[in-house]
Design a protein around this motif. Structure first.
Motif, PDB file in Angstrom:
ATOM      1  N   SER A  35       0.847  -1.194   0.000  1.00  0.00           N
ATOM      2  CA  SER A  35       0.000   0.000   0.000  1.00  0.00           C
ATOM      3  C   SER A  35       0.887   1.249   0.000  1.00  0.00           C
ATOM      4  N   ALA A  36       0.280   2.396  -0.236  1.00  0.00           N
ATOM      5  CA  ALA A  36       1.043   3.648  -0.248  1.00  0.00           C
ATOM      6  C   ALA A  36       1.688   3.904   1.113  1.00  0.00           C
ATOM      7  N   ARG A  37       0.957   3.631   2.177  1.00  0.00           N
ATOM      8  CA  ARG A  37       1.510   3.829   3.516  1.00  0.00           C
ATOM      9  C   ARG A  37       2.661   2.867   3.780  1.00  0.00           C
ATOM     10  N   GLU A  38       2.501   1.623   3.368  1.00  0.00           N
ATOM     11  CA  GLU A  38       3.576   0.647   3.544  1.00  0.00           C
ATOM     12  C   GLU A  38       4.814   1.043   2.748  1.00  0.00           C
ATOM     13  N   GLN A  39       4.602   1.542   1.544  1.00  0.00           N
ATOM     14  CA  GLN A  39       5.723   2.015   0.737  1.00  0.00           C
ATOM     15  C   GLN A  39       6.502   3.099   1.483  1.00  0.00           C
ATOM     16  N   ASP A  40       5.777   4.067   2.058  1.00  0.00           N
ATOM     17  CA  ASP A  40       6.433   5.168   2.763  1.00  0.00           C
ATOM     18  C   ASP A  40       7.216   4.665   3.972  1.00  0.00           C
ATOM     19  N   VAL A  41       6.610   3.738   4.741  1.00  0.00           N
ATOM     20  CA  VAL A  41       7.276   3.204   5.936  1.00  0.00           C
ATOM     21  C   VAL A  41       8.539   2.435   5.550  1.00  0.00           C
ATOM     22  N   VAL A  42       8.414   1.593   4.538  1.00  0.00           N
ATOM     23  CA  VAL A  42       9.554   0.770   4.123  1.00  0.00           C
ATOM     24  C   VAL A  42      10.677   1.638   3.568  1.00  0.00           C
ATOM     25  N   LEU A  43      10.341   2.619   2.758  1.00  0.00           N
ATOM     26  CA  LEU A  43      11.372   3.465   2.157  1.00  0.00           C
ATOM     27  C   LEU A  43      12.061   4.333   3.199  1.00  0.00           C
ATOM     28  N   LYS A  44      11.331   4.745   4.235  1.00  0.00           N
ATOM     29  CA  LYS A  44      11.963   5.498   5.326  1.00  0.00           C
ATOM     30  C   LYS A  44      12.952   4.605   6.073  1.00  0.00           C
ATOM     31  N   LEU A  45      12.527   3.366   6.361  1.00  0.00           N
ATOM     32  CA  LEU A  45      13.434   2.428   7.019  1.00  0.00           C
ATOM     33  C   LEU A  45      14.643   2.134   6.138  1.00  0.00           C
ATOM     34  N   LEU A  46      14.417   2.017   4.833  1.00  0.00           N
ATOM     35  CA  LEU A  46      15.513   1.759   3.901  1.00  0.00           C
ATOM     36  C   LEU A  46      16.552   2.877   3.980  1.00  0.00           C
ATOM     37  N   GLU A  47      16.087   4.130   4.001  1.00  0.00           N
ATOM     38  CA  GLU A  47      17.015   5.255   4.084  1.00  0.00           C
ATOM     39  C   GLU A  47      17.783   5.231   5.405  1.00  0.00           C
ATOM     40  N   ASP A  48      17.090   4.902   6.486  1.00  0.00           N
ATOM     41  CA  ASP A  48      17.760   4.797   7.796  1.00  0.00           C
ATOM     42  C   ASP A  48      18.862   3.733   7.757  1.00  0.00           C
ATOM     43  N   GLN A  49      18.568   2.594   7.134  1.00  0.00           N
ATOM     44  CA  GLN A  49      19.535   1.511   7.071  1.00  0.00           C
ATOM     45  C   GLN A  49      20.711   1.872   6.157  1.00  0.00           C
ATOM     46  N   ARG A  50      20.441   2.581   5.090  1.00  0.00           N
ATOM     47  CA  ARG A  50      21.534   3.037   4.226  1.00  0.00           C
ATOM     48  C   ARG A  50      22.496   3.932   5.003  1.00  0.00           C
ATOM     49  N   ASN A  51      21.929   4.848   5.788  1.00  0.00           N
ATOM     50  CA  ASN A  51      22.766   5.734   6.596  1.00  0.00           C
ATOM     51  C   ASN A  51      23.537   4.948   7.648  1.00  0.00           C
ATOM     52  N   ARG A  52      22.862   3.967   8.246  1.00  0.00           N
ATOM     53  CA  ARG A  52      23.505   3.155   9.277  1.00  0.00           C
ATOM     54  C   ARG A  52      24.707   2.395   8.721  1.00  0.00           C
ATOM     55  N   PHE A  53      24.519   1.733   7.591  1.00  0.00           N
ATOM     56  CA  PHE A  53      25.604   0.919   7.037  1.00  0.00           C
ATOM     57  C   PHE A  53      26.684   1.778   6.378  1.00  0.00           C
ATOM     58  N   ALA A  54      26.313   2.997   5.938  1.00  0.00           N
ATOM     59  CA  ALA A  54      27.321   3.909   5.406  1.00  0.00           C
ATOM     60  C   ALA A  54      28.284   4.323   6.510  1.00  0.00           C
ATOM     61  N   LYS A  55      27.765   4.452   7.736  1.00  0.00           N
ATOM     62  CA  LYS A  55      28.613   4.816   8.875  1.00  0.00           C
ATOM     63  C   LYS A  55      29.374   3.609   9.431  1.00  0.00           C
ATOM     64  N   SER A  56      28.874   2.410   9.150  1.00  0.00           N
ATOM     65  CA  SER A  56      29.496   1.203   9.699  1.00  0.00           C
ATOM     66  C   SER A  56      29.610   0.127   8.616  1.00  0.00           C
ATOM     67  N   PRO A  57      30.551   0.265   7.695  1.00  0.00           N
ATOM     68  CA  PRO A  57      30.711  -0.735   6.625  1.00  0.00           C
ATOM     69  C   PRO A  57      30.998  -2.132   7.156  1.00  0.00           C
ATOM     70  N   GLU A  58      31.651  -2.219   8.307  1.00  0.00           N
ATOM     71  CA  GLU A  58      31.963  -3.523   8.873  1.00  0.00           C
ATOM     72  C   GLU A  58      30.689  -4.268   9.265  1.00  0.00           C
ATOM     73  N   ALA A  59      29.691  -3.528   9.770  1.00  0.00           N
ATOM     74  CA  ALA A  59      28.414  -4.148  10.133  1.00  0.00           C
ATOM     75  C   ALA A  59      27.727  -4.723   8.897  1.00  0.00           C
ATOM     76  N   ALA A  60      27.847  -4.024   7.772  1.00  0.00           N
ATOM     77  CA  ALA A  60      27.273  -4.524   6.521  1.00  0.00           C
ATOM     78  C   ALA A  60      27.953  -5.818   6.104  1.00  0.00           C
ATOM     79  N   LYS A  61      29.270  -5.857   6.211  1.00  0.00           N
ATOM     80  CA  LYS A  61      30.012  -7.064   5.836  1.00  0.00           C
ATOM     81  C   LYS A  61      29.640  -8.249   6.721  1.00  0.00           C
ATOM     82  N   GLN A  62      29.466  -7.989   8.023  1.00  0.00           N
ATOM     83  CA  GLN A  62      29.103  -9.068   8.945  1.00  0.00           C
ATOM     84  C   GLN A  62      27.726  -9.627   8.616  1.00  0.00           C
TER      85      GLN A  62
END
Length: 219
Positions: free
Chosen positions: A154-181
């Protein structure tokens, strides 16, 4: 319609553990549909077998390759040390016959689907499938929902998921080692052409979608 008077369908209920595992493997493109053959030994927590052996020296010989992704019905079953990720979803111990399985819902089940190597690996494989199939984030979210819940987001689900996606991108950009693990979980080879940060971020999204009520229940 709790009494099913107006709608001719059964109530929703949680899938059996074997079906939940097989579904996760299927949407990730990992399931091996070979029919028959000896039992296989997929991922299991270490040292469980030797805890119940008389001399403490019995070790669980985990399989490799395709045997990790066979249907759950082919999993080798040791009655004194059954598969924990199946028992937590009310699979019988097979020490005695049961007329009907119990059907419980506990927080431990979410811990299995979020942390068990088989499910983390399935989420990683599903993320790889989305990244290689679509180039647009919204289309990737829709594809994930189609595979896991048989419908578009749904449109609301899209917004929630994409917001979480952006948060995770920022998280792994700051911690590349966490992404590798995260991407190192499981033996399925990763597509190294995919950026690790992006792959890890989508893996978290896929973990979330694989844990939706609609994914884990039969409608």
């Amino acid at each position: 319609d709790p009494e099913n008077i107006f709608l001719s369908r059964s109530p929703r209920f949680r899938l059996q553990g074997e079906l939940i595992r097989d579904h996760a493997l299927t949407v990730g493109g990992l399931l091996v549909e070979q029919v028959g053959g000896p039992g296989v030994k997929p991922y299991q927590p270490p040292n469980i077998w030797n805890e119940v052996s008389l001399n403490g020296g019995l070790r669980y010989p985990q399989d490799k390759g395709d045997n990790l992704y066979r249907k759950s019905m082919y999993t080798y079953w040791k009655r004194s040390a059954p598969m924990p990720n199946m028992i937590i979803f009310d699979a019988p111990s097979r020490e005695k016959c049961v007329v009907q399985r119990a059907r419980t819902n506990t927080p431990l089940q979410a811990l299995v689907t979020l942390n068990d190597p088989q499910f983390v690996e399935a989420a990683r494989a599903l993320a790889q499938r989305l990244l290689t199939a679509e180039s647009d984030d919204r289309k990737r979210v829709d594809l994930a929902y189609q595979l896991c819940a048989s419908r578009l987001a749904s449109a609301r689900e899209q917004d929630v998921v994409l917001k979480l996606l952006e948060d995770q991108r920022n998280r792994f950009a700051k911690s590349p080692e966490a992404a590798k693990q995260l991407l190192a979980v499981g033996e399925f080879p990763r597509d190294e052409s995919l950026e690790a940060m992006e792959h890890a971020a989508w893996t978290v999204i896929c973990q979330m979608i694989l844990n939706l009520d609609e994914t884990l229940t039969r409608g």
